[in-house]
Design a protein around this motif. Structure first.
Motif, short mmCIF file in Angstrom:
data_model
loop_
_atom_site.label_atom_id
_atom_site.label_comp_id
_atom_site.label_asym_id
_atom_site.label_seq_id
_atom_site.Cartn_x
_atom_site.Cartn_y
_atom_site.Cartn_z
N LYS A 1 0.85 -1.20 0.00
CA LYS A 1 0.00 0.00 0.00
C LYS A 1 0.87 1.24 0.00
N ALA A 2 0.39 2.24 -0.72
CA ALA A 2 1.01 3.56 -0.62
C ALA A 2 0.20 4.35 0.40
N GLY A 3 0.86 5.13 1.20
CA GLY A 3 0.16 5.91 2.21
C GLY A 3 0.61 7.36 2.19
N LEU A 4 -0.21 8.21 2.80
CA LEU A 4 0.12 9.64 2.90
C LEU A 4 0.37 10.25 1.53
N THR A 5 -0.49 9.87 0.58
CA THR A 5 -0.29 10.28 -0.81
C THR A 5 -1.14 11.48 -1.21
N SER A 6 -2.02 11.93 -0.35
CA SER A 6 -2.82 13.10 -0.72
C SER A 6 -2.47 14.27 0.18
N LYS A 7 -2.69 15.46 -0.35
CA LYS A 7 -2.46 16.68 0.45
C LYS A 7 -3.29 16.63 1.73
N ALA A 8 -4.55 16.14 1.60
CA ALA A 8 -5.44 16.09 2.77
C ALA A 8 -4.83 15.22 3.85
N LYS A 9 -4.29 14.05 3.44
CA LYS A 9 -3.71 13.12 4.41
C LYS A 9 -2.41 13.67 4.98
N GLN B 1 -3.34 16.23 7.40
CA GLN B 1 -3.95 15.64 8.59
C GLN B 1 -2.89 15.04 9.51
N MET B 2 -1.84 14.45 8.91
CA MET B 2 -0.84 13.73 9.69
C MET B 2 0.45 14.51 9.91
N GLY B 3 0.54 15.70 9.31
CA GLY B 3 1.71 16.54 9.52
C GLY B 3 3.00 15.99 8.94
N VAL B 4 2.92 15.29 7.80
CA VAL B 4 4.13 14.80 7.13
C VAL B 4 4.13 15.32 5.70
N ASP B 5 5.28 15.24 5.02
CA ASP B 5 5.33 15.80 3.66
C ASP B 5 5.86 14.83 2.61
N VAL B 6 6.08 13.56 2.95
CA VAL B 6 6.50 12.56 1.96
C VAL B 6 5.59 11.33 2.09
N PRO B 7 5.24 10.71 0.96
CA PRO B 7 4.44 9.48 1.05
C PRO B 7 5.25 8.33 1.67
N SER B 8 4.54 7.26 2.03
CA SER B 8 5.21 6.09 2.61
C SER B 8 4.59 4.85 2.00
N ILE B 9 5.20 3.68 2.27
CA ILE B 9 4.59 2.43 1.82
C ILE B 9 4.54 1.44 2.98
N GLY B 10 3.68 0.45 2.83
CA GLY B 10 3.58 -0.62 3.81
C GLY B 10 3.19 -1.91 3.11
N PHE B 11 3.46 -3.05 3.75
CA PHE B 11 3.12 -4.33 3.12
C PHE B 11 1.72 -4.77 3.54
N LEU B 12 1.10 -5.61 2.71
CA LEU B 12 -0.24 -6.14 2.99
C LEU B 12 -0.17 -7.66 3.02
N THR B 13 -0.83 -8.26 4.00
CA THR B 13 -0.86 -9.73 4.06
C THR B 13 -2.29 -10.25 3.99
N ASP B 14 -2.38 -11.56 3.76
CA ASP B 14 -3.71 -12.20 3.70
C ASP B 14 -4.47 -12.03 5.01
N ARG B 15 -3.77 -11.90 6.14
CA ARG B 15 -4.45 -11.77 7.43
C ARG B 15 -5.15 -10.42 7.58
N MET B 16 -4.78 -9.46 6.77
CA MET B 16 -5.40 -8.13 6.85
C MET B 16 -6.65 -8.03 5.96
N ALA B 17 -6.81 -8.98 5.04
CA ALA B 17 -7.89 -8.89 4.06
C ALA B 17 -9.23 -9.28 4.70
N ARG B 18 -10.26 -8.53 4.37
CA ARG B 18 -11.62 -8.86 4.78
C ARG B 18 -12.49 -8.80 3.53
N PRO B 19 -13.48 -9.71 3.44
CA PRO B 19 -14.32 -9.70 2.24
C PRO B 19 -15.32 -8.55 2.23
#
Lengths: 267, 265
Positions: free
Chosen positions: A66-74, A77-95
């Protein structure tokens, strides 16, 4: 962005255990930079990758990024100025239409995103939005349930990166579409909670075009010595600000051309 | 308010508009103005413009978003009259020298092919009676000092209407999801803000239906061929000499507008 690692292996493991404890037992911790003020973004990713190593060793399967902190609004809201990334696993998925428990989350928030499913591997540096679109199998609407493990959702970039970009749960749904059949820049989105509109926007809010966020993600992966494998599910970042949810809340995200994604929250 | 007071304030707004200057908020001068009084003042102001040679070509709907309604402490939109002197075509350069303290907002405009007579008009009737929709900019402007408006001030001041620009790409609302169509606003080549049709009363067609019904109560129909600006889907954008704005409605197209000169304030 520098990926310099300044922390010792021991410190990285120690911070990883702290984040992992907070994630698995759902409690808030102070941001990591309170104790390690010199912590870099590179240190944050070192902690995140150690967290992933532990999850995978326990049998979790990585499904994408996932890409995060990619919008001006975000970012505002979070007081940062560069986007970030994170990993996603099957345990996080919900139908889609799931009842999602909040008892194993700290202070969940939902946001609407355009998600990509890749048919070809992508490797940075120098990855572009055009390369992303060419390597995309299809796009779909998604809702990410983020959950910072930091008290009061107060953090800085090294801390949030270590906390895997606040990743917690995600729901993909709606209607799969070929990216070439859509203008991915101008898709409107409406987020409703309990029947009331709580956030709105258009997809250009994500770095001007969601594919730009995926390209940015591929280029960050290159700095970490990784590529984006074919088959990856990738979320491009919140179009709207994130909205807090609690048990009893029902959420639906409606996307132009992509249908909707819905879920409800329970204890 | 008596007719003399209505005329007085309507004339004051007309003079302020003609001379490109502001006047103090009407509520500061007359604390008891009701919303009904404010619409009568608006009518007087517009009658003066019509008497001076303009014609009425449509309506604008304002105060359509929840944040603006909360700010003004109201629970419904307002409306103003569009006149022939307010019309710009896409590609024209808007002379800021004709305005006082302008700001731009991006909207969807409706052009009707049939009359619509309220009350009893629904969003479905609006779609049925619509010839086409186009992306547009409304350049709002206020004859009230420093935009220090309450709802009665803006209503009397013709819902703070300045001028407007219609895009050239016509869309059929039967082929376009006007509720979920995204709105992307760029200023001088950079992303300024985004929005979506639902920002306007849940859907722009709801706002048009509201106005058809509100006018219907007064015995006024929407006429075929009239232009209706349905309400802002964007943040307010300050504009200055040399600025260029582009708004794009997802699945429809864009409207582009340039500005030159200096406004009065």
């Amino acid at each position: 962005m520098s990926m310099e690692i300044t922390l010792s292996r021991e410190d990285i493991v120690r911070l990883c255990e702290r984040v992992e404890g907070a994630q698995t037992r759902a409690y808030a911790i102070p941001k990591l930079t309170d104790e390690y003020p010199g912590m870099t973004i590179g240190d944050g990713y070192a902690v995140q990758l150690e967290l992933r190593r532990r999850f995978l060793a326990r049998g979790h399967k990585q499904v994408g990024w996932k890409a995060g902190l990619t919008s001006k609004a975000k970012m505002k809201q979070m007081g940062v100025d560069v986007p970030s990334i994170g990993f996603l696993t099957d345990r996080m998925a919900r139908p889609e239409n799931a009842a999602i428990s909040t008892s194993d989350l700290v202070h969940p928030r939902v946001e609407c995103e355009v998600a990509f499913v890749m048919k070809d591997e992508l490797t940075g540096p120098g990855c572009t939005a055009a390369a992303v679109l060419a390597a995309t199998d299809y796009v779909l609407p998604a809702v990410e349930i983020i959950d910072s493990r930091f008290s009061g959702f107060k953090f800085d970039l090294p801390s949030v990166v270590a906390d895997n970009g606040s990743s917690a749960r995600f729901v993909g749904g709606g209607r799969a579409r070929y990216a070439k059949d859509l203008d991915l820049r101008t898709l409107g989105v409406v987020l409703e909670k309990n029947g009331e509109i709580v956030a709105m926007g258009a997809s250009a809010a994500v770095l001007g075009h969601p594919a730009e966020a995926i390209a940015m993600l591929v280029n960050i992966l290159a700095e970490l010595g990784e590529s984006l494998p074919a088959g990856s599910f990738v979320m491009s970042g919140g179009i709207t600000e994130a909205i807090a949810v609690k048990p009893g809340d029902s959420v639906i995200a409606r996307f132009q051309e992509l249908g909707s994604v819905s879920m409800r929250f329970v204890e | 308010m008596n007719e003399e007071q209505i005329q007085h304030y309507g004339d004051a707004l007309y003079d302020a508009w003609r001379e490109r200057r502001t006047i103090a908020p009407l509520l500061e001068q007359e604390p008891d103005i009701t919303l009904a009084d404010a619409y009568r003042i608006q009518l007087r102001y517009i009658e003066r413009r019509v008497a001076a040679g303009e014609t009425i070509v449509g309506k604008k709907i304002g105060v359509t978003s929840k944040p603006v309604q909360d700010f003004l402490g109201v629970f419904q939109p307002d409306f103003g009259q569009l006149t022939s002197g307010m019309v710009y075509q896409e590609g024209d350069v808007i002379d800021l020298g004709t305005l006082i303290q302008p700001k731009a907002e991006a909207e969807l405009a409706f052009v009707l092919k049939e009359d619509l007579q309220g009350p009893g008009v629904t969003a479905m009737d609006v779609i049925r009676a619509t010839d086409y929709v186009v992306p547009c900019f409304e350049i709002v402007d206020s004859r009230i000092t420093d935009w220090k408006i309450r709802i009665q001030d803006t209503v009397a001041d013709n819902a703070s209407c300045g001028v407007y620009v219609l895009g050239k790409t016509k869309g059929d609302p039967r082929k376009l999801d006007i509720t979920l169509a995204g709105m992307v606003l760029e200023k001088n080549g950079e992303l300024h803000s985004t929005g979506v049709g639902a920002a306007v009363q849940g859907s722009p067609a709801n706002a048009v239906a509201w106005l058809a019904n509100t006018l219907g109560e007064l015995g006024i129909p929407f006429k075929a061929g009239e232009v209706i600006l349905s309400g802002s889907q964007s943040a307010l954008v300050p504009v200055a000499d040399g600025d260029e704005l582009v708004c794009t409605v997802g699945g429809l197209g864009s409207c582009r507008v340039k500005f030159s000169g200096r406004s009065a304030v």
